[in-house]
Design a protein around this motif. Structure first.
Motif, mmCIF file in Angstrom:
data_model
loop_
_atom_site.group_PDB
_atom_site.id
_atom_site.type_symbol
_atom_site.label_atom_id
_atom_site.label_comp_id
_atom_site.label_asym_id
_atom_site.label_seq_id
_atom_site.Cartn_x
_atom_site.Cartn_y
_atom_site.Cartn_z
ATOM 1 N N VAL A 11 -12.925 1.496 -3.794
ATOM 2 C CA VAL A 11 -11.382 1.193 -2.991
ATOM 3 C C VAL A 11 -12.211 1.238 -1.406
ATOM 4 C CG1 VAL A 11 -9.555 2.936 -2.072
ATOM 5 C CG2 VAL A 11 -10.778 2.722 -4.309
ATOM 6 N N ALA B 130 1.025 -1.146 -0.423
ATOM 7 C CA ALA B 130 -0.255 -0.081 0.209
ATOM 8 C C ALA B 130 0.814 1.447 -0.199
ATOM 9 C CB ALA B 130 -0.880 -0.110 0.825
ATOM 10 N N THR C 172 -7.773 0.227 2.445
ATOM 11 C CA THR C 172 -7.331 0.636 1.566
ATOM 12 C C THR C 172 -6.405 1.960 1.822
ATOM 13 O OG1 THR C 172 -8.149 -1.291 0.228
ATOM 14 C CG2 THR C 172 -6.550 0.911 -0.588
#
Length: 80
Positions: A19, A8, A23
């Motif tokens: 998303v 990430a 995340t």
């Protein structure tokens, strides 16, 4: 240039789906995410073809005659 990253630790996120918060929370503070709801209808060729067909039916073929005739195979194989 940009390279794919399995982590990430990214500056740019490109996703074809939602998303999620996990995340977003894992991104560095300087990272940015652009998200356009339902962008798949123009970024996936099969969905783009169906969207254009729907618009041609709604607005008339003349409005979209500059676009080439497209097919989604194998579903449209008979039309080829």
């Amino acid at each position: 240039g940009y390279l794919p990253s399995p982590t990430a630790d990214a500056d740019l996120v490109w996703s074809s789906g939602h998303v999620g918060p996990e995340t977003l929370l894992s991104l560095p503070r300087h990272a940015k995410v652009n998200h356009f709801p339902r962008s798949g209808v123009i970024t996936r060729k099969d969905l783009l073809v169906r969207t254009i067909a729907m618009l041609r039916a709604r607005c008339g073929r003349a409005a979209y005659e500059y676009l080439p005739l497209s097919f989604v195979l194998p579903a449209d194989a008979a039309a080829c």
